[in-house]
Design an enzyme around this catalytic site. Structure first.
Site, PDB file in Angstrom:
ATOM      1  N   ARG A 169     -39.264  29.107 -42.820  1.00 30.95           N
ATOM      2  CA  ARG A 169     -40.025  29.223 -43.956  1.00 30.95           C
ATOM      3  C   ARG A 169     -40.232  28.095 -44.857  1.00 30.95           C
ATOM      4  O   ARG A 169     -39.465  27.134 -45.070  1.00 30.95           O
ATOM      5  CB  ARG A 169     -39.092  30.106 -44.896  1.00 30.95           C
ATOM      6  CG  ARG A 169     -39.588  30.452 -46.178  1.00 30.95           C
ATOM      7  CD  ARG A 169     -38.593  31.756 -46.782  1.00 30.95           C
ATOM      8  NE  ARG A 169     -37.308  31.422 -46.739  1.00 30.95           N
ATOM      9  CZ  ARG A 169     -36.176  32.146 -47.035  1.00 30.95           C
ATOM     10  NH1 ARG A 169     -36.551  33.448 -47.192  1.00 30.95           N
ATOM     11  NH2 ARG A 169     -34.816  31.774 -47.242  1.00 30.95           N
ATOM     12  N   ARG A 202     -17.296  41.949 -50.988  1.00 30.97           N
ATOM     13  CA  ARG A 202     -17.741  41.042 -49.856  1.00 30.97           C
ATOM     14  C   ARG A 202     -16.173  40.550 -49.130  1.00 30.97           C
ATOM     15  O   ARG A 202     -16.400  40.136 -47.965  1.00 30.97           O
ATOM     16  CB  ARG A 202     -18.387  39.749 -50.382  1.00 30.97           C
ATOM     17  CG  ARG A 202     -19.593  39.918 -50.869  1.00 30.97           C
ATOM     18  CD  ARG A 202     -20.499  38.642 -51.284  1.00 30.97           C
ATOM     19  NE  ARG A 202     -21.716  39.002 -51.623  1.00 30.97           N
ATOM     20  CZ  ARG A 202     -22.678  37.896 -52.062  1.00 30.97           C
ATOM     21  NH1 ARG A 202     -21.994  36.328 -52.101  1.00 30.97           N
ATOM     22  NH2 ARG A 202     -23.738  38.050 -52.329  1.00 30.97           N
ATOM     23  N   ARG A 240     -23.936  28.532 -43.913  1.00 33.18           N
ATOM     24  CA  ARG A 240     -23.972  30.019 -44.746  1.00 33.18           C
ATOM     25  C   ARG A 240     -23.449  30.867 -44.047  1.00 33.18           C
ATOM     26  O   ARG A 240     -22.778  32.025 -44.308  1.00 33.18           O
ATOM     27  CB  ARG A 240     -25.344  30.145 -45.322  1.00 33.18           C
ATOM     28  CG  ARG A 240     -25.658  29.328 -46.763  1.00 33.18           C
ATOM     29  CD  ARG A 240     -26.610  30.166 -47.622  1.00 33.18           C
ATOM     30  NE  ARG A 240     -27.862  30.625 -46.829  1.00 33.18           N
ATOM     31  CZ  ARG A 240     -28.781  29.971 -46.684  1.00 33.18           C
ATOM     32  NH1 ARG A 240     -28.806  28.740 -46.958  1.00 33.18           N
ATOM     33  NH2 ARG A 240     -29.816  30.440 -46.089  1.00 33.18           N
ATOM     34  N   ARG A 242     -36.971  23.979 -48.468  1.00 31.80           N
ATOM     35  CA  ARG A 242     -35.890  23.723 -49.378  1.00 31.80           C
ATOM     36  C   ARG A 242     -34.556  23.637 -48.506  1.00 31.80           C
ATOM     37  O   ARG A 242     -34.641  23.884 -47.246  1.00 31.80           O
ATOM     38  CB  ARG A 242     -35.679  25.225 -50.056  1.00 31.80           C
ATOM     39  CG  ARG A 242     -36.616  25.597 -50.869  1.00 31.80           C
ATOM     40  CD  ARG A 242     -36.120  27.158 -51.643  1.00 31.80           C
ATOM     41  NE  ARG A 242     -35.518  28.020 -50.791  1.00 31.80           N
ATOM     42  CZ  ARG A 242     -35.038  29.405 -51.034  1.00 31.80           C
ATOM     43  NH1 ARG A 242     -35.023  29.427 -52.420  1.00 31.80           N
ATOM     44  NH2 ARG A 242     -34.696  29.672 -50.322  1.00 31.80           N
TER      45      ARG A 242
END
Length: 275
Positions: A186, A152, A230, A219
């Site tokens: 979601r 990464r 993120r 969530r």
């Protein structure tokens, strides 16, 4: 007795194929240390040597691909499509899955990694590479690797080059707002894990699970502000990695909003790299 020949046989099965590879490139010269070596070596069946040579040669030639992309950008979907179409050429290796398996099985590597995770620290690069190398041992030698989740950073990429050089990089470029909309749409049913999306898989009754009628929740990680955070972190850590592989001439970026459409171009590019 047979102790010495057996010992030589084991050694030769693992090491002799490398001699064939390097000899073909005029990089090595064989020097026999004593007649005893010749005697022991003569007892190795030619079929065993040929099998070992083929095994090592295929390992040397197999390709390693890396898939990059923003979280929620369809890496899993594209990876599954690649594995379906190129099942005989790639083995999917997700370092996240490997890490979780070692931790769950409480292996020595898993316990070491868990000690960092419990402390809220990142698992060190050298440990991640050891986990990766361990996972490679159980993979067919006639298949290449499709890496997902590691490296990464440029530091990780350079460290990985010593054991698993990357040959091609698939970089998925899905717009940030598309991902934010996709993930924040979601909703889940906590006790069953059923997932709903109001854009393509909505519940029959808004806010309620189809089976139990219980309330759905979102969530915290799926809230728009958390998703954007993120994605910002990903951009900061991975942008230099994209430049690193781009400068090496092995990276191809694929832009779009739908995985099915993006994959058409990914497959076309892979065909040129795997010929």
């Amino acid at each position: 007795g047979m102790v010495l020949p057996t010992a030589f046989k084991t050694f030769q099965q693992f090491c002799f194929p490398f001699d064939n590879i390097y000899c073909s490139k005029h990089l090595s010269k064989c020097i026999m240390a004593s007649p005893a070596v010749n005697i022991a070596y003569s007892q190795i069946p030619s079929s065993a040597l040929q099998a070992a040579t083929t095994r090592v040669a295929s390992a040397v030639k197999r390709s390693t691909a890396l898939i990059l992309g923003r979280p929620g950008g369809g890496k899993g979907t594209i990876s599954n499509k690649i594995l379906k179409d190129y099942d005989d050429q790639f083995h999917h290796l997700s370092t996240g899955d490997v890490l979780r398996e070692h931790v769950r099985n409480k292996t020595k590597l898993g316990e070491e990694a868990h000690s960092y995770m419990k402390a809220g620290a990142l698992v060190p690069d050298d440990l991640m590479i050891r986990l990766l190398n361990d996972a490679k041992q159980s993979i067919d030698y006639d298949k290449g690797l499709l890496l997902d989740g590691f490296p990464r950073t440029v530091t990780q990429a350079k460290a990985l080059e010593h054991t698993t050089p990357v040959d091609m990089v698939i970089n998925l470029v899905v717009p940030i707002e598309t991902i934010v909309e996709r993930i924040s749409d979601r909703w889940i049913h906590p006790s069953s894990g059923r997932v709903y999306s109001y854009s393509y898989n909505p519940p029959k009754v808004e806010g309620k699970d189809d089976v139990t009628g219980e309330s759905l929740i979102q969530r915290d990680d799926d809230r728009p502000e958390c998703v954007r955070k993120r994605l910002e972190t990903y951009e900061e850590t991975t942008a230099p990695l994209i430049d690193y592989y781009g400068e090496r001439g092995i990276l191809k970026s694929f832009k779009g909003t739908k995985s099915d459409v993006i994959y058409v171009d990914v497959k076309e590019w892979l065909e040129t790299k795997l010929d």
